[in-house]
Scaffold this active site. Sequence first.
Site, PDB file in Angstrom:
ATOM      1  N   TRP A  27       1.352  -1.261   0.229  1.00 29.48           N
ATOM      2  CA  TRP A  27      -0.023  -0.333  -0.127  1.00 29.48           C
ATOM      3  C   TRP A  27       1.288   1.516   0.078  1.00 29.48           C
ATOM      4  O   TRP A  27       2.002   1.415   0.407  1.00 29.48           O
ATOM      5  CB  TRP A  27      -0.862   0.248   1.033  1.00 29.48           C
ATOM      6  CG  TRP A  27      -2.120  -0.543   0.678  1.00 29.48           C
ATOM      7  CD1 TRP A  27      -2.388  -2.115   0.939  1.00 29.48           C
ATOM      8  CD2 TRP A  27      -3.516  -0.305   1.257  1.00 29.48           C
ATOM      9  NE1 TRP A  27      -3.635  -2.532   0.729  1.00 29.48           N
ATOM     10  CE2 TRP A  27      -4.762  -1.341   0.926  1.00 29.48           C
ATOM     11  CE3 TRP A  27      -4.134   1.571   1.412  1.00 29.48           C
ATOM     12  CZ2 TRP A  27      -5.595  -0.865   1.160  1.00 29.48           C
ATOM     13  CZ3 TRP A  27      -5.481   1.130   1.310  1.00 29.48           C
ATOM     14  CH2 TRP A  27      -6.015   0.303   0.962  1.00 29.48           C
ATOM     15  N   VAL A  90       2.989   1.792   5.363  1.00 25.16           N
ATOM     16  CA  VAL A  90       2.778   3.259   5.743  1.00 25.16           C
ATOM     17  C   VAL A  90       1.377   3.126   5.388  1.00 25.16           C
ATOM     18  O   VAL A  90       0.519   2.864   4.651  1.00 25.16           O
ATOM     19  CB  VAL A  90       3.394   4.235   4.648  1.00 25.16           C
ATOM     20  CG1 VAL A  90       3.109   5.429   4.406  1.00 25.16           C
ATOM     21  CG2 VAL A  90       4.965   4.375   3.569  1.00 25.16           C
ATOM     22  N   LEU A  91       0.733   3.684   7.051  1.00 24.71           N
ATOM     23  CA  LEU A  91      -0.664   3.804   7.159  1.00 24.71           C
ATOM     24  C   LEU A  91      -1.219   4.775   7.345  1.00 24.71           C
ATOM     25  O   LEU A  91      -0.944   5.946   7.912  1.00 24.71           O
ATOM     26  CB  LEU A  91      -0.742   3.205   8.384  1.00 24.71           C
ATOM     27  CG  LEU A  91      -1.131   1.899   8.466  1.00 24.71           C
ATOM     28  CD1 LEU A  91      -0.546   1.081   9.819  1.00 24.71           C
ATOM     29  CD2 LEU A  91      -2.303   1.122   8.215  1.00 24.71           C
ATOM     30  N   SER A  95     -11.461   7.883   6.109  1.00 24.19           N
ATOM     31  CA  SER A  95     -12.683   8.211   7.074  1.00 24.19           C
ATOM     32  C   SER A  95     -12.950   7.701   8.017  1.00 24.19           C
ATOM     33  O   SER A  95     -14.225   7.752   9.034  1.00 24.19           O
ATOM     34  CB  SER A  95     -13.488   8.563   5.791  1.00 24.19           C
ATOM     35  OG  SER A  95     -13.840   6.908   5.247  1.00 24.19           O
ATOM     36  N   THR A  96     -12.653   6.097   8.507  1.00 28.00           N
ATOM     37  CA  THR A  96     -13.344   5.578   9.476  1.00 28.00           C
ATOM     38  C   THR A  96     -12.285   5.572  10.304  1.00 28.00           C
ATOM     39  O   THR A  96     -10.800   5.587  10.421  1.00 28.00           O
ATOM     40  CB  THR A  96     -13.295   3.936   8.532  1.00 28.00           C
ATOM     41  OG1 THR A  96     -12.129   3.387   8.039  1.00 28.00           O
ATOM     42  CG2 THR A  96     -14.216   4.059   7.214  1.00 28.00           C
ATOM     43  N   HIS A  98     -10.617   2.442  11.170  1.00 25.74           N
ATOM     44  CA  HIS A  98      -9.483   0.732  10.353  1.00 25.74           C
ATOM     45  C   HIS A  98      -8.345   2.085  10.650  1.00 25.74           C
ATOM     46  O   HIS A  98      -7.594   0.408  11.080  1.00 25.74           O
ATOM     47  CB  HIS A  98      -9.781   1.169   8.672  1.00 25.74           C
ATOM     48  CG  HIS A  98      -9.359   0.165   8.244  1.00 25.74           C
ATOM     49  ND1 HIS A  98      -8.547  -0.184   7.416  1.00 25.74           N
ATOM     50  CD2 HIS A  98      -9.378  -1.109   8.541  1.00 25.74           C
ATOM     51  CE1 HIS A  98      -8.503  -1.124   6.887  1.00 25.74           C
ATOM     52  NE2 HIS A  98      -8.757  -2.053   7.363  1.00 25.74           N
TER      53      HIS A  98
HETATM   54  O1  LIG Z   1      -6.753   0.545   4.690  1.00 24.44           O
HETATM   55  N1  LIG Z   1      -5.410   1.356   4.561  1.00 24.44           N
HETATM   56  C1  LIG Z   1      -3.591   0.901   4.616  1.00 24.44           C
HETATM   57  C2  LIG Z   1      -4.084  -0.395   4.504  1.00 24.44           C
HETATM   58  N2  LIG Z   1      -4.885  -1.668   4.346  1.00 24.44           N
HETATM   59  C3  LIG Z   1      -5.266  -3.263   4.206  1.00 24.44           C
HETATM   60  C4  LIG Z   1      -4.277  -4.173   5.075  1.00 24.44           C
HETATM   61  O2  LIG Z   1      -2.943  -4.029   6.019  1.00 24.44           O
HETATM   62  C5  LIG Z   1      -4.790  -5.547   4.926  1.00 24.44           C
HETATM   63  O3  LIG Z   1      -3.435  -5.530   4.098  1.00 24.44           O
HETATM   64  C6  LIG Z   1      -5.756  -5.765   4.328  1.00 24.44           C
HETATM   65  O4  LIG Z   1      -6.596  -5.384   5.395  1.00 24.44           O
HETATM   66  C7  LIG Z   1      -5.856  -7.462   4.256  1.00 24.44           C
HETATM   67  O5  LIG Z   1      -5.672  -7.934   5.416  1.00 24.44           O
HETATM   68  N3  LIG Z   1      -2.329  -1.212   4.153  1.00 24.44           N
HETATM   69  C8  LIG Z   1      -1.824  -0.911   4.551  1.00 24.44           C
HETATM   70  O6  LIG Z   1      -0.459  -0.869   4.443  1.00 24.44           O
HETATM   71  N4  LIG Z   1      -2.026   0.643   4.532  1.00 24.44           N
HETATM   72  C9  LIG Z   1      -2.897   1.386   4.737  1.00 24.44           C
HETATM   73  O7  LIG Z   1      -2.847   3.076   4.558  1.00 24.44           O
END
Ligand SMILES: O=Nc1c(NC[C@H](O)[C@H](O)[C@H](O)CO)[nH]c(=O)[nH]c1=O
Length: 163
Positions: A27, A90-91, A95-96, A98
């Site tokens: 991501w 990188v997270l 808007s939630t 999560h």
């Molecule tokens: O949602 N945002 C992000 C994200 N979501 C996916 C999560 O890590 C995972 O791969 C899936 O839920 C499947 O398990 N993963 C990131 O690295 N950065 C983000 O910003």
Amino acid sequence: MAVGGLGQLDQQYDGSKLRVGILHARWNSSIIDALVAGAKKRMLELGVKEENIIIETVPGSFELPYGSKLFVEKYKKLGKPLDAVIPIGVLIKGSTMHFEYICDSVTHQLMKLNFELDLPVIFGVLTCLTDEQAEARAGLIEGKMHNHGEDWGAAAVEMATKF
Ligand SMILES: O=Nc1c(NC[C@H](O)[C@H](O)[C@H](O)CO)[nH]c(=O)[nH]c1=O
């Protein structure tokens, strides 16, 4: 002004005998690529051989803890044990809620992995509220912050050689 990042090095460590794994999420890949390049650059500067920097990927940051465990176990079975692992993700807040749940669980689990694997597991996850915050911490915005990947590469070499 607080000196962040490389200014905190207390000495030069010799990485020439190390094998370090970088496990990165996919991501936000342009930011990830800069962070991985920064970690690799710094480790090469500290003497880690290019062939001893092993790079693998996982879908996202949520997969970094278990992926790091599998990564370390894979190379142990191959007879090429890793001396440290740098999970990079990188997270960026959406808007939630999560974001909050992933950041919290991934951070705690990566910390635990140091003790579970008895191996330096460096915290290479950016937890940012905006794209710009993440870009700045990957050294992608001229004159704003530095590439945190370099800090993580330095931390991996120090933690794998110091004690
Ligand atoms: O949602 N945002 C992000 C994200 N979501 C996916 C999560 O890590 C995972 O791969 C899936 O839920 C499947 O398990 N993963 C990131 O690295 N950065 C983000 O910003």
